[in-house]
Scaffold this motif. Structure first.
Motif, short mmCIF file in Angstrom:
data_model
loop_
_atom_site.label_atom_id
_atom_site.label_comp_id
_atom_site.label_asym_id
_atom_site.label_seq_id
_atom_site.Cartn_x
_atom_site.Cartn_y
_atom_site.Cartn_z
N LEU A 174 -9.23 -9.16 1.88
CA LEU A 174 -8.28 -8.68 0.88
C LEU A 174 -8.71 -9.11 -0.52
N ASN A 178 -9.53 -6.64 -3.67
CA ASN A 178 -8.94 -6.77 -5.00
C ASN A 178 -9.99 -6.89 -6.08
N ASN A 212 -1.68 -3.58 -2.35
CA ASN A 212 -1.86 -4.73 -1.44
C ASN A 212 -0.79 -4.76 -0.35
#
Length: 254
Positions: A174, A178, A212
């Motif tokens: 993750l 990002n 997200n």
């Protein structure tokens, strides 16, 4: 195996994805703006409200993926309210119970090894195990939003370590996602000497937070499907739904 690449792609390609991201990014932007300008009393109030909203989006998103819906984020306010209410019923008592247990263990158990960082390592292990139990309980409940499944400790204890390991592997993925999302935009703002407190950058980062949530919903649903055991009837039902969806897509020429 759960794939963040699939979760990333589906977060940006679901129906009305841009509209949903833009809509839910607005309250996130308000919270970020309040923090930047230092209005902390208002920030704490709105941050709590937005945090509850994001919990509802996450819960409903996991449920949508697990039940083979065509959407991850939802516009349905009634579904959001139900998801939030049920999530509180499942999560809050367990946070209180396992939080108390963790505090008692950390305070009262002494490790008879006189080496640096051993107490810290012990605390990390204790809190990681308890966190894995609460996380697995939440995912077990979010499958069909059935509250009792969140307290099915036989299944939860059997699955919690695998779920926690899957979650640990997810975190660096993750972070990398990002970097891909924010890195180029941050470089442009830096190159043109525009401060990161500019409303444009804050608005973009607010949208990334919603992306997200969608990615997390999808990945956690995949992880739960792989590691949290279900009944044979549930497995058969999911297989039948997937076969029907695949057939429909082939007939439509997808």
């Amino acid at each position: 195996m759960a794939s963040i690449v699939d979760a990333f792609n589906e977060a940006l390609s679901e129906n009305l994805a841009i509209a949903k991201i833009a809509l839910y990014a607005v309250p996130v932007y308000i919270v970020v703006h309040l923090f930047i300008v230092g209005r902390m009393s208002e920030f704490y109030c709105f941050a709590t409200i937005v945090g509850i909203l994001l919990l509802g989006l996450l819960t409903q998103g996991i449920n949508n993926v697990r039940t083979n819906q065509r959407e991850i984020l939802t516009f349905n306010l009634l579904k959001l309210v139900k998801a939030i209410g049920k999530s509180f019923i499942v999560v809050v008592p367990q946070l209180l119970i396992f939080g108390t247990i963790g505090s008692l263990i950390v305070k009262n158990v002494t490790i008879p090894i006189d080496l640096p960082h051993v107490p810290l390592i012990f605390q990390i292990i204790v809190w990681s195990i308890l966190f894995s139990i609460v996380l697995t309980s939440y995912l077990s409940f979010a499958k069909y939003l059935k509250i009792l499944q969140g307290f099915n400790y036989i299944t939860i204890f059997e699955s919690c370590i695998d779920v926690f390991i899957g979650f640990l592997f997810f975190i660096p993925q993750l972070l990398l996602a990002n970097v891909v999302l924010i890195g180029p935009i941050a470089y442009l703002f830096s190159y043109f000497k525009v401060p990161f407190t500019h409303w444009g950058f804050l608005a973009y980062c607010s949208a990334v937070i919603i992306v997200n949530i969608s990615i997390l919903s999808n990945y956690m649903a995949q992880t739960a499907y792989e590691h949290i055991k279900g009944s044979n009837e549930e497995y058969d039902e999911n297989v039948q739904i997937n076969l029907i969806d695949d057939s429909a897509e082939r007939l439509n020429g997808r």
